[in-house]
Design a protein around this motif. Structure first.
Motif, PDB file in Angstrom:
ATOM      1  N   PHE A   5      -6.296  -6.219  -0.633  1.00  0.00           N
ATOM      2  CA  PHE A   5      -5.020  -6.049   0.074  1.00  0.00           C
ATOM      3  C   PHE A   5      -3.838  -6.408  -0.821  1.00  0.00           C
ATOM      4  CE2 PHE A   5      -7.922  -6.383   3.701  1.00  0.00           C
ATOM      5  CZ  PHE A   5      -7.467  -5.345   4.495  1.00  0.00           C
ATOM      6  N   GLN A   6      -4.005  -7.437  -1.632  1.00  0.00           N
ATOM      7  CA  GLN A   6      -2.916  -7.859  -2.502  1.00  0.00           C
ATOM      8  C   GLN A   6      -2.617  -6.850  -3.602  1.00  0.00           C
ATOM      9  OE1 GLN A   6      -4.707 -11.871  -3.233  1.00  0.00           O
ATOM     10  NE2 GLN A   6      -2.666 -12.625  -2.718  1.00  0.00           N
ATOM     11  N   ARG A   7      -3.547  -5.944  -3.852  1.00  0.00           N
ATOM     12  CA  ARG A   7      -3.340  -4.925  -4.875  1.00  0.00           C
ATOM     13  C   ARG A   7      -2.718  -3.649  -4.306  1.00  0.00           C
ATOM     14  NH1 ARG A   7      -8.465  -7.049  -6.650  1.00  0.00           N
ATOM     15  NH2 ARG A   7      -9.647  -5.343  -5.686  1.00  0.00           N
ATOM     16  N   ALA A   8      -2.378  -3.666  -3.030  1.00  0.00           N
ATOM     17  CA  ALA A   8      -1.788  -2.479  -2.404  1.00  0.00           C
ATOM     18  C   ALA A   8      -0.477  -2.104  -3.089  1.00  0.00           C
ATOM     19  CB  ALA A   8      -1.541  -2.738  -0.920  1.00  0.00           C
ATOM     20  N   HIS A   9      -0.266  -0.800  -3.277  1.00  0.00           N
ATOM     21  CA  HIS A   9       0.974  -0.329  -3.884  1.00  0.00           C
ATOM     22  C   HIS A   9       1.298   1.058  -3.352  1.00  0.00           C
ATOM     23  CE1 HIS A   9      -2.291   1.143  -6.518  1.00  0.00           C
ATOM     24  NE2 HIS A   9      -1.517   2.215  -6.701  1.00  0.00           N
ATOM     25  N   PHE A  10       2.570   1.412  -3.427  1.00  0.00           N
ATOM     26  CA  PHE A  10       3.023   2.711  -2.924  1.00  0.00           C
ATOM     27  C   PHE A  10       2.345   3.835  -3.696  1.00  0.00           C
ATOM     28  CE2 PHE A  10       5.907   6.336  -3.431  1.00  0.00           C
ATOM     29  CZ  PHE A  10       6.105   6.696  -2.106  1.00  0.00           C
ATOM     30  N   LEU A  11       1.838   4.822  -2.947  1.00  0.00           N
ATOM     31  CA  LEU A  11       1.197   5.981  -3.558  1.00  0.00           C
ATOM     32  C   LEU A  11       2.074   7.222  -3.427  1.00  0.00           C
ATOM     33  CD1 LEU A  11      -1.242   7.385  -4.876  1.00  0.00           C
ATOM     34  CD2 LEU A  11      -2.215   7.648  -2.568  1.00  0.00           C
ATOM     35  N   SER A  12       2.443   7.584  -2.196  1.00  0.00           N
ATOM     36  CA  SER A  12       3.262   8.780  -1.990  1.00  0.00           C
ATOM     37  C   SER A  12       3.781   8.804  -0.563  1.00  0.00           C
ATOM     38  CB  SER A  12       2.460  10.051  -2.276  1.00  0.00           C
ATOM     39  OG  SER A  12       1.429  10.211  -1.320  1.00  0.00           O
ATOM     40  N   ALA A  13       4.770   9.660  -0.326  1.00  0.00           N
ATOM     41  CA  ALA A  13       5.297   9.906   1.017  1.00  0.00           C
ATOM     42  C   ALA A  13       5.236  11.396   1.273  1.00  0.00           C
ATOM     43  CB  ALA A  13       6.720   9.392   1.145  1.00  0.00           C
ATOM     44  N   ALA A  14       4.817  11.779   2.466  1.00  0.00           N
ATOM     45  CA  ALA A  14       4.622  13.187   2.775  1.00  0.00           C
ATOM     46  C   ALA A  14       5.279  13.550   4.091  1.00  0.00           C
ATOM     47  CB  ALA A  14       3.130  13.518   2.834  1.00  0.00           C
ATOM     48  N   GLU A 186      -5.556 -12.837   9.567  1.00  0.00           N
ATOM     49  CA  GLU A 186      -6.917 -12.773   9.024  1.00  0.00           C
ATOM     50  C   GLU A 186      -7.816 -11.871   9.874  1.00  0.00           C
ATOM     51  OE1 GLU A 186      -8.653 -16.557   8.300  1.00  0.00           O
ATOM     52  OE2 GLU A 186      -7.145 -17.160   6.823  1.00  0.00           O
ATOM     53  N   ALA A 187      -7.691 -11.950  11.197  1.00  0.00           N
ATOM     54  CA  ALA A 187      -8.510 -11.102  12.070  1.00  0.00           C
ATOM     55  C   ALA A 187      -8.147  -9.633  11.895  1.00  0.00           C
ATOM     56  CB  ALA A 187      -8.331 -11.523  13.530  1.00  0.00           C
ATOM     57  N   ALA A 188      -6.855  -9.339  11.726  1.00  0.00           N
ATOM     58  CA  ALA A 188      -6.428  -7.953  11.510  1.00  0.00           C
ATOM     59  C   ALA A 188      -6.943  -7.427  10.174  1.00  0.00           C
ATOM     60  CB  ALA A 188      -4.899  -7.857  11.575  1.00  0.00           C
ATOM     61  N   GLN A 189      -6.876  -8.267   9.135  1.00  0.00           N
ATOM     62  CA  GLN A 189      -7.413  -7.873   7.832  1.00  0.00           C
ATOM     63  C   GLN A 189      -8.909  -7.569   7.940  1.00  0.00           C
ATOM     64  OE1 GLN A 189      -6.379 -11.322   5.546  1.00  0.00           O
ATOM     65  NE2 GLN A 189      -4.540 -10.389   4.672  1.00  0.00           N
ATOM     66  N   ALA A 190      -9.624  -8.397   8.685  1.00  0.00           N
ATOM     67  CA  ALA A 190     -11.066  -8.207   8.831  1.00  0.00           C
ATOM     68  C   ALA A 190     -11.366  -6.885   9.539  1.00  0.00           C
ATOM     69  CB  ALA A 190     -11.685  -9.375   9.602  1.00  0.00           C
ATOM     70  N   LEU A 196     -12.621   0.380   6.834  1.00  0.00           N
ATOM     71  CA  LEU A 196     -12.623   0.971   5.491  1.00  0.00           C
ATOM     72  C   LEU A 196     -13.926   0.695   4.743  1.00  0.00           C
ATOM     73  CD1 LEU A 196      -8.993   0.105   4.301  1.00  0.00           C
ATOM     74  CD2 LEU A 196      -9.841   2.307   5.141  1.00  0.00           C
ATOM     75  N   ALA A 197     -14.804  -0.100   5.366  1.00  0.00           N
ATOM     76  CA  ALA A 197     -16.058  -0.497   4.720  1.00  0.00           C
ATOM     77  C   ALA A 197     -15.793  -1.231   3.412  1.00  0.00           C
ATOM     78  CB  ALA A 197     -16.966   0.710   4.490  1.00  0.00           C
ATOM     79  N   LEU A 198     -14.768  -2.069   3.426  1.00  0.00           N
ATOM     80  CA  LEU A 198     -14.481  -2.886   2.250  1.00  0.00           C
ATOM     81  C   LEU A 198     -15.465  -4.042   2.137  1.00  0.00           C
ATOM     82  CD1 LEU A 198     -10.577  -3.041   2.365  1.00  0.00           C
ATOM     83  CD2 LEU A 198     -11.987  -1.777   0.742  1.00  0.00           C
ATOM     84  N   HIS A 199     -16.124  -4.371   3.246  1.00  0.00           N
ATOM     85  CA  HIS A 199     -17.235  -5.313   3.217  1.00  0.00           C
ATOM     86  C   HIS A 199     -18.214  -4.867   4.284  1.00  0.00           C
ATOM     87  CE1 HIS A 199     -15.421  -6.923   6.793  1.00  0.00           C
ATOM     88  NE2 HIS A 199     -14.413  -7.452   6.151  1.00  0.00           N
ATOM     89  N   SER A 200     -19.340  -5.498   4.375  1.00  0.00           N
ATOM     90  CA  SER A 200     -20.429  -5.005   5.213  1.00  0.00           C
ATOM     91  C   SER A 200     -20.307  -5.377   6.676  1.00  0.00           C
ATOM     92  CB  SER A 200     -21.772  -5.523   4.687  1.00  0.00           C
ATOM     93  OG  SER A 200     -21.781  -6.938   4.667  1.00  0.00           O
ATOM     94  N   SER A 201     -19.382  -6.292   7.014  1.00  0.00           N
ATOM     95  CA  SER A 201     -19.262  -6.698   8.410  1.00  0.00           C
ATOM     96  C   SER A 201     -17.809  -6.712   8.827  1.00  0.00           C
ATOM     97  CB  SER A 201     -19.863  -8.085   8.621  1.00  0.00           C
ATOM     98  OG  SER A 201     -19.149  -9.051   7.855  1.00  0.00           O
ATOM     99  N   SER A 202     -17.572  -6.646  10.131  1.00  0.00           N
ATOM    100  CA  SER A 202     -16.215  -6.624  10.675  1.00  0.00           C
ATOM    101  C   SER A 202     -16.129  -7.622  11.834  1.00  0.00           C
ATOM    102  CB  SER A 202     -15.863  -5.213  11.188  1.00  0.00           C
ATOM    103  OG  SER A 202     -14.694  -5.254  11.944  1.00  0.00           O
ATOM    104  N   LEU A 203     -14.923  -8.165  12.030  1.00  0.00           N
ATOM    105  CA  LEU A 203     -14.729  -9.078  13.155  1.00  0.00           C
ATOM    106  C   LEU A 203     -14.282  -8.349  14.413  1.00  0.00           C
ATOM    107  CD1 LEU A 203     -12.887 -12.114  11.501  1.00  0.00           C
ATOM    108  CD2 LEU A 203     -15.307 -11.794  11.934  1.00  0.00           C
TER     109      LEU A 203
END
Length: 210
Positions: A5-14, A186-190, A196-203
């Motif tokens: 999440f901390q590496r998020a950066h602007f990609l494009s606007a459409a 933290e719950a929203a991030q989870a 996004l399947a960024l990890h194997s489990s979700s809250l």
């Protein structure tokens, strides 16, 4: 917190799906009534101050704004809806853009709908939830600005909204949220990580509204 999440950066606007990034990988979209705190929530989730531009002017986000997490995952900021001071034609165009995006985007894995906890489930909020349900997307409903209410009032509102939400897709969730007081981050991030399947489990199931 997942460091992606901390590496998020602007990609494009459409302004239309034909200008959106290639429909591959996975993304989660964020939608909310104008001034519901959508930009502040995105910034808080990514632990950045200026990822999404915040404004006191309703309706500033007028395009699909894509933020890259890594090569395969994105967050998407949808146009704010509601009382933005724009023409009926422009407002209708935003609504059509969002409806088309939710119905057609194959990489979309979930929809976060943000509502001011003091004024939840307005007519336009219900329309956004209906679009998400029609697309069979897991929904994360964030009741924002929870710092404006005391604990008892937060719990009462959560209970009232939970009672009104029926037939939500599997994996949907309801949370009180405050970017200012770091409530629910933290719950929203989870939840987002899970879609996004960024990890194997979700809250998500721990906060199911059903």
């Amino acid at each position: 917190m997942n460091p992606v999440f901390q590496r998020a950066h602007f990609l494009s606007a459409a302004s239309g799906l034909d200008h959106a990034p290639t429909d591959q990988g996975a993304e989660v979209a964020f939608a909310g009534r104008s001034n519901a705190g959508k930009s502040s929530a995105l910034n808080a989730l990514c632990h950045q101050n200026r990822l999404a531009r915040t404004s006191k002017t309703p309706g500033r986000t007028q395009q699909l704004v894509f933020f890259q997490l890594n090569d395969a995952h994105r967050l998407v900021d949808l146009p704010g809806y509601g009382f933005a001071k724009v023409s009926v034609a422009i407002k209708a165009g935003w609504q059509q853009l969002m409806a088309n995006y939710l119905a057609e985007r194959q990489s979309l894995r979930g929809l976060v709908v943000l509502m001011d906890i003091r004024h939840p489930l307005t007519e336009v909020d219900r329309q956004m939830l209906a679009w998400g349900q029609d697309a069979e997307l897991p929904l994360l409903i964030l009741l924002t600005k929870a710092d404006k209410l005391k604990r008892g009032a937060i719990d009462k509102t959560l209970h009232q909204v939970r009672r009104e939400l029926t037939g939500l897709p599997d994996g949907s969730a309801l949370l009180a949220f405050s970017a200012l007081r770091a409530i629910g981050i933290e719950a929203a991030q989870a939840w987002v990580s899970g879609q996004l399947a960024l990890h194997s489990s979700s809250l998500a199931h721990n906060h199911s509204p059903t």
